[in-house]
Design a protein around this motif. Sequence first.
Motif, PDB file in Angstrom:
ATOM      1  N   SER A 227      -9.863   8.251   7.747  1.00 37.40           N
ATOM      2  CA  SER A 227      -9.069   7.657   6.824  1.00 37.40           C
ATOM      3  C   SER A 227      -9.706   7.188   5.290  1.00 37.40           C
ATOM      4  CB  SER A 227      -7.281   6.470   7.245  1.00 37.40           C
ATOM      5  OG  SER A 227      -8.788   5.800   7.951  1.00 37.40           O
TER       6      SER A 227
ATOM      7  N   SER B 214     -12.957   3.938   1.240  1.00 39.65           N
ATOM      8  CA  SER B 214     -13.489   3.955   2.281  1.00 39.65           C
ATOM      9  C   SER B 214     -13.394   5.522   2.493  1.00 39.65           C
ATOM     10  CB  SER B 214     -12.754   2.690   2.416  1.00 39.65           C
ATOM     11  OG  SER B 214     -10.908   3.666   3.127  1.00 39.65           O
TER      12      SER B 214
ATOM     13  N   ASP C  48      -3.874   8.316   5.499  1.00 38.60           N
ATOM     14  CA  ASP C  48      -4.132   8.054   6.748  1.00 38.60           C
ATOM     15  C   ASP C  48      -3.491   9.304   8.168  1.00 38.60           C
ATOM     16  OD1 ASP C  48      -4.899   6.975   9.148  1.00 38.60           O
ATOM     17  OD2 ASP C  48      -3.355   5.187   9.369  1.00 38.60           O
TER      18      ASP C  48
ATOM     19  N   ILE D 230       1.006  -0.831   0.097  1.00 47.12           N
ATOM     20  CA  ILE D 230      -0.347  -0.731   0.553  1.00 47.12           C
ATOM     21  C   ILE D 230       1.299   1.212  -0.329  1.00 47.12           C
ATOM     22  CG2 ILE D 230      -1.939   0.939   1.224  1.00 47.12           C
ATOM     23  CD1 ILE D 230      -2.619  -1.354   2.822  1.00 47.12           C
TER      24      ILE D 230
ATOM     25  N   LYS E   9      -8.262   3.784  -4.757  1.00 51.83           N
ATOM     26  CA  LYS E   9      -6.686   2.848  -5.716  1.00 51.83           C
ATOM     27  C   LYS E   9      -6.751   3.616  -6.712  1.00 51.83           C
ATOM     28  CE  LYS E   9      -8.139  -2.349  -5.580  1.00 51.83           C
ATOM     29  NZ  LYS E   9      -8.488  -3.288  -5.888  1.00 51.83           N
TER      30      LYS E   9
ATOM     31  N   LEU F  29      -3.287   4.336   0.746  1.00 48.35           N
ATOM     32  CA  LEU F  29      -4.103   4.593   2.366  1.00 48.35           C
ATOM     33  C   LEU F  29      -4.075   6.580   2.513  1.00 48.35           C
ATOM     34  CD1 LEU F  29      -5.673   4.346   5.157  1.00 48.35           C
ATOM     35  CD2 LEU F  29      -2.841   3.560   5.244  1.00 48.35           C
TER      36      LEU F  29
ATOM     37  N   THR G  67       1.137   4.587   1.025  1.00 44.12           N
ATOM     38  CA  THR G  67       0.622   5.422   2.588  1.00 44.12           C
ATOM     39  C   THR G  67       1.308   7.345   2.330  1.00 44.12           C
ATOM     40  OG1 THR G  67       0.772   3.519   3.626  1.00 44.12           O
ATOM     41  CG2 THR G  67       0.447   5.024   4.746  1.00 44.12           C
TER      42      THR G  67
ATOM     43  N   THR H 156      -9.052   5.176   1.748  1.00 46.30           N
ATOM     44  CA  THR H 156      -8.276   4.297   0.789  1.00 46.30           C
ATOM     45  C   THR H 156      -8.545   4.864  -0.846  1.00 46.30           C
ATOM     46  OG1 THR H 156     -10.018   2.790   1.342  1.00 46.30           O
ATOM     47  CG2 THR H 156      -8.130   2.700   2.690  1.00 46.30           C
TER      48      THR H 156
ATOM     49  N   LEU I 167      -3.752   0.648  -4.711  1.00 45.70           N
ATOM     50  CA  LEU I 167      -4.018   0.703  -2.819  1.00 45.70           C
ATOM     51  C   LEU I 167      -3.314   1.942  -2.642  1.00 45.70           C
ATOM     52  CD1 LEU I 167      -6.923   0.439  -1.218  1.00 45.70           C
ATOM     53  CD2 LEU I 167      -5.626  -1.316   0.516  1.00 45.70           C
TER      54      LEU I 167
END
Length: 123
Positions: free
Chosen positions: A106, A95, A120, A59, A110, A118, A61, A108, A116
């Motif tokens: 957070s 999400s 956060d 992922i 793509k 994230l 981030t 998410t 992916l």
Amino acid sequence: MKLGAFSVSLTVKDIHVSKSFYEDLGFQVFGGDITQNWLIMKNESCVIGLFQGMFENNILTFNPGWNQNAENLESFTDIREMQKQLKDKGIQLLSEADVTTNGPASFTIKDPDGNLILVDQHV
């Protein structure tokens, strides 16, 4: 849009083997808890997370509100504002952050190739 600190979260098979490998590359443990199967490691401004058994794929981030040393920034784009901007551009969220709250949250998404991402926020 200020995305904040960047790291790559890697899913690993054996956190102890991965920790040793990345230490050989010059990374040092920066945070986390190996007894819980996760570590954050750093080499200069490069940050990686090692996660055993927590998710299937690697992922990308971003941490709004943090710099690369996990220190709070005075000014940053709140995650809820980022989320709104992305939705306005037609980007589908997998999400979402609760827009009725403040502080940590957070979401998410793509990228076009299925990677992916994230976002956060910890502050």
